[in-house]
Motif scaffolding. Structure first.
Motif, mmCIF file in Angstrom:
data_model
loop_
_atom_site.group_PDB
_atom_site.id
_atom_site.type_symbol
_atom_site.label_atom_id
_atom_site.label_comp_id
_atom_site.label_asym_id
_atom_site.label_seq_id
_atom_site.Cartn_x
_atom_site.Cartn_y
_atom_site.Cartn_z
ATOM 1 N N ALA A 107 -1.187 17.520 -50.985
ATOM 2 C CA ALA A 107 0.005 17.916 -50.242
ATOM 3 C C ALA A 107 0.179 17.090 -48.976
ATOM 4 O O ALA A 107 0.725 17.569 -47.979
ATOM 5 C CB ALA A 107 -0.066 19.397 -49.895
ATOM 6 N N ARG B 219 4.201 15.638 -50.604
ATOM 7 C CA ARG B 219 5.373 16.374 -50.091
ATOM 8 C C ARG B 219 6.665 15.630 -50.388
ATOM 9 O O ARG B 219 7.686 16.245 -50.722
ATOM 10 C CB ARG B 219 5.228 16.619 -48.591
ATOM 11 C CG ARG B 219 4.106 17.582 -48.219
ATOM 12 C CD ARG B 219 4.266 18.065 -46.776
ATOM 13 N NE ARG B 219 4.377 16.955 -45.833
ATOM 14 C CZ ARG B 219 3.354 16.373 -45.221
ATOM 15 N NH1 ARG B 219 2.120 16.791 -45.484
ATOM 16 N NH2 ARG B 219 3.534 15.399 -44.363
ATOM 17 N N LEU C 190 2.538 22.802 -55.051
ATOM 18 C CA LEU C 190 1.700 21.884 -54.290
ATOM 19 C C LEU C 190 0.312 22.496 -54.116
ATOM 20 O O LEU C 190 0.186 23.651 -53.707
ATOM 21 C CB LEU C 190 2.316 21.605 -52.918
ATOM 22 C CG LEU C 190 3.462 20.576 -52.890
ATOM 23 C CD1 LEU C 190 4.288 20.740 -51.623
ATOM 24 C CD2 LEU C 190 2.911 19.159 -52.985
ATOM 25 N N ILE D 183 -1.590 22.550 -45.730
ATOM 26 C CA ILE D 183 -0.666 23.579 -46.216
ATOM 27 C C ILE D 183 0.418 23.794 -45.162
ATOM 28 O O ILE D 183 0.242 24.570 -44.207
ATOM 29 C CB ILE D 183 -1.412 24.891 -46.523
ATOM 30 C CG1 ILE D 183 -2.543 24.623 -47.513
ATOM 31 C CG2 ILE D 183 -0.439 25.924 -47.077
ATOM 32 C CD1 ILE D 183 -2.078 24.057 -48.849
ATOM 33 N N VAL E 144 3.869 24.956 -45.336
ATOM 34 C CA VAL E 144 4.941 25.568 -46.134
ATOM 35 C C VAL E 144 6.310 25.280 -45.534
ATOM 36 O O VAL E 144 7.300 25.077 -46.253
ATOM 37 C CB VAL E 144 4.714 27.087 -46.250
ATOM 38 C CG1 VAL E 144 5.849 27.745 -47.030
ATOM 39 C CG2 VAL E 144 3.368 27.369 -46.905
ATOM 40 N N TRP F 68 2.965 27.016 -52.967
ATOM 41 C CA TRP F 68 1.810 26.391 -52.332
ATOM 42 C C TRP F 68 0.537 27.103 -52.766
ATOM 43 O O TRP F 68 0.526 28.329 -52.937
ATOM 44 C CB TRP F 68 1.934 26.451 -50.809
ATOM 45 C CG TRP F 68 3.003 25.567 -50.252
ATOM 46 C CD1 TRP F 68 4.343 25.806 -50.230
ATOM 47 C CD2 TRP F 68 2.812 24.296 -49.632
ATOM 48 N NE1 TRP F 68 5.008 24.755 -49.633
ATOM 49 C CE2 TRP F 68 4.089 23.819 -49.258
ATOM 50 C CE3 TRP F 68 1.698 23.505 -49.348
ATOM 51 C CZ2 TRP F 68 4.272 22.599 -48.617
ATOM 52 C CZ3 TRP F 68 1.875 22.288 -48.706
ATOM 53 C CH2 TRP F 68 3.153 21.837 -48.351
#
Length: 223
Positions: free
Chosen positions: A8, A13, A28, A36, A38, A46
Motif C-alpha cells: 500500500a 495506492r 489494499l 494503512i 485509509v 484495507w
C-alpha cells in the motif's frame, strides 16, 4: 472485477486509485501500520496483514479475486505473493512489480506471475520508443506463451509503407493490435494501410521479434 493489491505504498495506492475510478473493487494489503492510510484511498478496502502468510490471504478471501497485484518494494515478497495467489487460490491473473532488473528472470510462470512489470525496464523502453524509428522496442513481457508487447515506428523508407494490413504476411505467433497515428488510436482492419510515422503495437513471441523487425525495416537496395 475484484482486485487485491499487496503493498500500500505510493505505487499500490496509485494503482488502486486508477482501478477504483474504472469501477473495480480494490483491496489494499500491507503489514506496516504506517502504510494503512485509509483517508488517501477511502473507496478501497484495507487490510493490515502480511501478504506472505496464508492466514492473511484467507482473511483477504483471495479466492474471490480476479486479479492480484504484487506491488511491494521487495522482489522476494512479490514473488511469494504471486506464487501463493496462483497455486493456493487459483487467481486467474497475477501481475508482479519487479524492483531490481537483475531479478526479472525469476518473474515467470513458475512463480505464478502472468505479467511482470519492471519500472526501470519500462522507463528505458519508453525512452527508446520516443527516439527510435524503425527499431523494435519491447514494452512489456507476458510470462504465458513467452510473448511480449512490442512497438515499432514505421520509417519513411519502409518496404511496407502504403501496404494494406490484410496484404501483409505477418510472422507466425505475431498479432498487430493497435496503430497509433498522430492523436488517433486505430484498431487495425484488413483495409487499413500502413503509413510512415505510424506507431505499431504488436503482441509477438520473442522468437519472432527479429523477423518482425526485418519485415518492417527500410527498403534494401539490391546488391
Amino acid at each position: 472485477m475484484r482486485v487485491a493489491i499487496a503493498g500500500a505504498g505510493a505505487v499500490g495506492r496509485s494503482i488502486a486509485g486508477e482501478l477504483l475510478e474504472n469501477g473495480h473493487e480494490v483491496l489494499l494489503i500491507d503489514k506496516a501500520p504506517t502504510a494503512i492510510s485509509v483517508e488517501r484511498v477511502p473507496q478501497a478496502e484495507w487490510l493490515l496483514a502480511d501478504a506472505c502468510e496464508i492466514t492473511s490471504l484467507d482473511e483477504a478471501a483471495l479466492q474471490r479475486c480476479n486479479v492480484v497485484i504484487a506491488a511491494t518494494g521487495d522482489d522476494k515478497v512479490n514473488l511469494v505473493v504471486s506464487l501463493l495467489a496462483k497455486t493456493e487460490y487459483g487467481v486467474p491473473r497475477v501481475v508482479a512489480r519487479v524492483n531490481n532488473p537483475k531479478n526479472e528472470w525469476l518473474f515467470n510462470e513458475a512463480w505464478g506471475v502472468d505479467v511482470a512489470v519492471s519500472t526501470p525496464r519500462l522507463m528505458s523502453a519508453l525512452v527508446e520508443e520516443a527516439v527510435s524509428v524503425g527499431d523494435l522496442v519491447r514494452l512489456l513481457r507476458f510470462s504465458h506463451g513467452d510473448a511480449n508487447l512490442v512497438e515499432l515506428t514505421l520509417p519513411e523508407e519502409s518496404a511496407l509503407a502504403g501496404t494494406q494490413v490484410g496484404d501483409v504476411q505477418w510472422p507466425e505467433d505475431t498479432s498487430l493490435v493497435t496503430i497509433i497515428r498522430g492523436t488517433r488510436v486505430l484498431a487495425p482492419s484488413k483495409e487499413d494501410s500502413l503509413e510512415p510515422g505510424d506507431e505499431l503495437l504488436f503482441v509477438a513471441a520473442q522468437a519472432r521479434e527479429e523477423q518482425l523487425e526485418d519485415l518492417l525495416s527500410v527498403r534494401r537496395e539490391d546488391d
